[in-house]
Motif scaffolding. Structure first.
Motif, PDB file in Angstrom:
ATOM      1  N   THR A 174       0.761  -1.111   0.024  1.00 29.41           N
ATOM      2  CA  THR A 174      -0.238  -0.063   0.004  1.00 29.41           C
ATOM      3  C   THR A 174       0.879   1.170   0.212  1.00 29.41           C
ATOM      4  O   THR A 174       0.759   2.175  -0.868  1.00 29.41           O
ATOM      5  CB  THR A 174      -1.065   0.154   1.314  1.00 29.41           C
ATOM      6  OG1 THR A 174      -1.791  -1.058   1.148  1.00 29.41           O
ATOM      7  CG2 THR A 174      -1.959   1.386   1.208  1.00 29.41           C
ATOM      8  N   SER A 175       2.081   1.189   0.719  1.00 29.44           N
ATOM      9  CA  SER A 175       2.702   2.407   0.867  1.00 29.44           C
ATOM     10  C   SER A 175       3.386   2.785  -0.366  1.00 29.44           C
ATOM     11  O   SER A 175       3.679   3.730  -0.840  1.00 29.44           O
ATOM     12  CB  SER A 175       3.786   2.327   1.849  1.00 29.44           C
ATOM     13  OG  SER A 175       3.044   2.453   3.202  1.00 29.44           O
ATOM     14  N   ARG A 176       4.060   1.603  -0.917  1.00 29.13           N
ATOM     15  CA  ARG A 176       4.661   1.614  -2.328  1.00 29.13           C
ATOM     16  C   ARG A 176       3.676   2.344  -3.374  1.00 29.13           C
ATOM     17  O   ARG A 176       4.264   3.033  -4.247  1.00 29.13           O
ATOM     18  CB  ARG A 176       5.184   0.170  -2.856  1.00 29.13           C
ATOM     19  CG  ARG A 176       6.413  -0.060  -1.828  1.00 29.13           C
ATOM     20  CD  ARG A 176       7.400  -1.214  -2.660  1.00 29.13           C
ATOM     21  NE  ARG A 176       6.445  -2.175  -2.731  1.00 29.13           N
ATOM     22  CZ  ARG A 176       6.419  -3.377  -2.014  1.00 29.13           C
ATOM     23  NH1 ARG A 176       7.162  -3.274  -0.633  1.00 29.13           N
ATOM     24  NH2 ARG A 176       5.619  -4.318  -2.224  1.00 29.13           N
ATOM     25  N   GLN A 177       2.650   1.597  -3.346  1.00 27.40           N
ATOM     26  CA  GLN A 177       1.523   2.185  -4.243  1.00 27.40           C
ATOM     27  C   GLN A 177       1.339   3.684  -4.184  1.00 27.40           C
ATOM     28  O   GLN A 177       1.496   4.278  -5.180  1.00 27.40           O
ATOM     29  CB  GLN A 177       0.150   1.416  -4.240  1.00 27.40           C
ATOM     30  CG  GLN A 177      -0.908   1.839  -5.085  1.00 27.40           C
ATOM     31  CD  GLN A 177      -2.274   1.406  -4.503  1.00 27.40           C
ATOM     32  OE1 GLN A 177      -2.305   0.395  -3.909  1.00 27.40           O
ATOM     33  NE2 GLN A 177      -3.282   1.977  -5.023  1.00 27.40           N
ATOM     34  N   TRP A 178       0.992   4.120  -3.195  1.00 30.63           N
ATOM     35  CA  TRP A 178       0.896   5.442  -2.930  1.00 30.63           C
ATOM     36  C   TRP A 178       2.032   6.442  -3.165  1.00 30.63           C
ATOM     37  O   TRP A 178       2.071   7.582  -3.929  1.00 30.63           O
ATOM     38  CB  TRP A 178       0.247   5.963  -1.604  1.00 30.63           C
ATOM     39  CG  TRP A 178      -1.250   5.482  -1.526  1.00 30.63           C
ATOM     40  CD1 TRP A 178      -1.483   4.454  -0.554  1.00 30.63           C
ATOM     41  CD2 TRP A 178      -2.396   5.816  -2.352  1.00 30.63           C
ATOM     42  NE1 TRP A 178      -3.043   4.364  -0.977  1.00 30.63           N
ATOM     43  CE2 TRP A 178      -3.340   5.085  -1.859  1.00 30.63           C
ATOM     44  CE3 TRP A 178      -2.544   6.826  -3.401  1.00 30.63           C
ATOM     45  CZ2 TRP A 178      -4.712   5.289  -2.249  1.00 30.63           C
ATOM     46  CZ3 TRP A 178      -3.813   7.008  -3.838  1.00 30.63           C
ATOM     47  CH2 TRP A 178      -4.842   6.290  -3.401  1.00 30.63           C
ATOM     48  N   GLN A 179       3.161   6.045  -2.777  1.00 24.32           N
ATOM     49  CA  GLN A 179       4.559   6.487  -3.097  1.00 24.32           C
ATOM     50  C   GLN A 179       4.673   6.900  -4.558  1.00 24.32           C
ATOM     51  O   GLN A 179       5.397   7.703  -5.029  1.00 24.32           O
ATOM     52  CB  GLN A 179       5.796   6.137  -2.352  1.00 24.32           C
ATOM     53  CG  GLN A 179       5.578   6.452  -0.780  1.00 24.32           C
ATOM     54  CD  GLN A 179       7.087   6.035  -0.068  1.00 24.32           C
ATOM     55  OE1 GLN A 179       7.938   6.514  -0.429  1.00 24.32           O
ATOM     56  NE2 GLN A 179       6.902   5.164   0.897  1.00 24.32           N
ATOM     57  N   ASN A 180       4.217   5.866  -5.271  1.00 26.08           N
ATOM     58  CA  ASN A 180       4.616   5.892  -6.699  1.00 26.08           C
ATOM     59  C   ASN A 180       3.349   6.715  -7.347  1.00 26.08           C
ATOM     60  O   ASN A 180       3.420   6.787  -8.674  1.00 26.08           O
ATOM     61  CB  ASN A 180       4.524   4.331  -7.361  1.00 26.08           C
ATOM     62  CG  ASN A 180       5.830   3.708  -6.992  1.00 26.08           C
ATOM     63  OD1 ASN A 180       6.898   4.497  -6.860  1.00 26.08           O
ATOM     64  ND2 ASN A 180       5.793   2.556  -6.808  1.00 26.08           N
ATOM     65  N   SER A 181       2.380   7.225  -6.820  1.00 23.84           N
ATOM     66  CA  SER A 181       1.620   7.980  -7.320  1.00 23.84           C
ATOM     67  C   SER A 181       1.885   9.536  -7.677  1.00 23.84           C
ATOM     68  O   SER A 181       3.073   9.718  -6.922  1.00 23.84           O
ATOM     69  CB  SER A 181       0.242   8.116  -6.574  1.00 23.84           C
ATOM     70  OG  SER A 181       0.599   8.784  -5.249  1.00 23.84           O
ATOM     71  N   ASP A 182       1.070  10.175  -8.141  1.00 25.64           N
ATOM     72  CA  ASP A 182       1.361  11.822  -8.333  1.00 25.64           C
ATOM     73  C   ASP A 182       1.193  12.476  -7.089  1.00 25.64           C
ATOM     74  O   ASP A 182       1.262  13.763  -7.208  1.00 25.64           O
ATOM     75  CB  ASP A 182       0.920  12.295  -9.440  1.00 25.64           C
ATOM     76  CG  ASP A 182       1.254  11.581 -10.844  1.00 25.64           C
ATOM     77  OD1 ASP A 182       2.426  11.310 -10.883  1.00 25.64           O
ATOM     78  OD2 ASP A 182       0.672  11.546 -11.926  1.00 25.64           O
TER      79      ASP A 182
END
Length: 323
Positions: free
Chosen positions: A54-62
């Protein structure tokens, strides 16, 4: 007063509760009012410092992310961080930095004009049909017609670029060539109806970054004497881990900088600076200000010191710290 939405992802309940209490103190006393929201609807995310999916997903968002880490942990290599436990003034400081980044991420039309005007003046006339892939990618992502789908061809197949989706579509044989810097790509052109079901979807920033590594100098469509700043932090792995890129990103989100200033600040070769600027331009993250403008920090208005002093005095009184 401007409203911003803030979401909490993976934080412990007491940390979230403390943040919400601090936000209540801040609201009404600053130019931005922060409200809690779901991550999908938020402008800014506060993330736990973990390696979860989850953290990786959001850190790779804009979305800008503030990573919360415990004071016995190493500081993460993120654009915005807070060491837990933290004080309300530390939260105010980081939220002000993020708010300025969000303001720069949506500049008005006049702030974007200098880059095209300077480019026209600095770029030699190109015969028809000689636009290269990097310039066509830059034109595509900065075009007002963002809904367009673009296509580039090579002996290994075609790739498609969708600026509105922030993605490009590619098949594995061509991706391997692009990744290893051996692909020969034609300039992008509007694509007709295309079936992309057999293509891999990847972020445009990745394509811009890989394309920039093919050049050893600043591309002709960027002015050499311009002052550059970033709309927001680049969201690619190299920019998050390389010390020179981190240094340039931090400086350029605060003020416009010339190429030679960036090289001296980051302690790197001019070639690395030029590739970084090229990648940011093709990711639609770069704003070029007037060539005569000297790099400077944001000037305070005459009333700003008085306003900040009143805010801090009121905050101390609210917290019971005033004498």
């Amino acid at each position: 007063m401007e409203n911003r939405k803030l979401a909490f992802v993976g934080l412990e309940a007491d940390t979230t509760s403390a943040c919400l209490s601090m936000l209540k103190i801040m609201n009404g006393r600053s130019s931005v009012e922060w409200m809690q929201a779901e991550p999908d609807e938020a402008d800014v995310l506060m993330l736990a410092n973990d390696d979860s999916d989850t953290s990786r997903q959001w850190q790779n968002s804009d979305k800008p992310c503030i990573v919360i880490y415990h004071n016995n942990e190493s500081k993460p290599s993120a654009a915005y961080t807070l060491s837990h436990p933290f004080r309300v003034m530390q939260l105010i400081s980081v939220l002000e930095d993020v708010s300025r980044t969000l303001e720069d991420a949506s500049p008005d039309e006049s702030s974007l004009k200098p880059i095209s005007a300077q480019t026209q003046a600095a770029t030699p006339h190109r015969p028809s049909g000689q636009t290269d892939f990097s310039e066509s990618l830059y034109q595509a992502v900065t075009s007002k017609n963002a809904q367009e789908l673009y296509q580039s061809d090579s002996p290994k197949g075609s790739l498609f670029v969708s600026p509105s989706a922030g993605a490009y579509f590619i098949q594995e044989p061509l991706f391997n060539e692009v990744r290893h810097k051996t692909a020969a790509l034609t300039a992008l052109k509007p694509a007709k109806d295309a079936d992309l079901s057999a293509y891999i979807r990847r972020p445009i920033t990745e394509l811009a970054w890989m394309t920039a590594q093919l050049s050893s100098t600043l591309p002709a469509w960027l002015p050499k004497d311009g002052s550059y700043r970033l709309k927001r932090w680049p969201n690619v792995r190299s920019a998050k881990t390389d010390r020179a890129y981190l240094s340039m990103s931090a400086l350029m989100t605060k003020q416009p900088c010339r190429r030679e200033q960036l090289a001296a600040h980051a302690g790197c070769a001019q070639q690395q600076v030029d590739r970084f600027l090229s990648a940011c331009a093709m990711s639609n993250l770069l704003v070029c200000e007037a060539a005569s403008a000297a790099p400077s920090t944001r000037a305070a208005t005459p009333d700003e010191p008085r306003r900040i002093g009143s805010f801090i005095q009121g905050l101390r009184h609210r917290l019971g710290l005033s004498s």
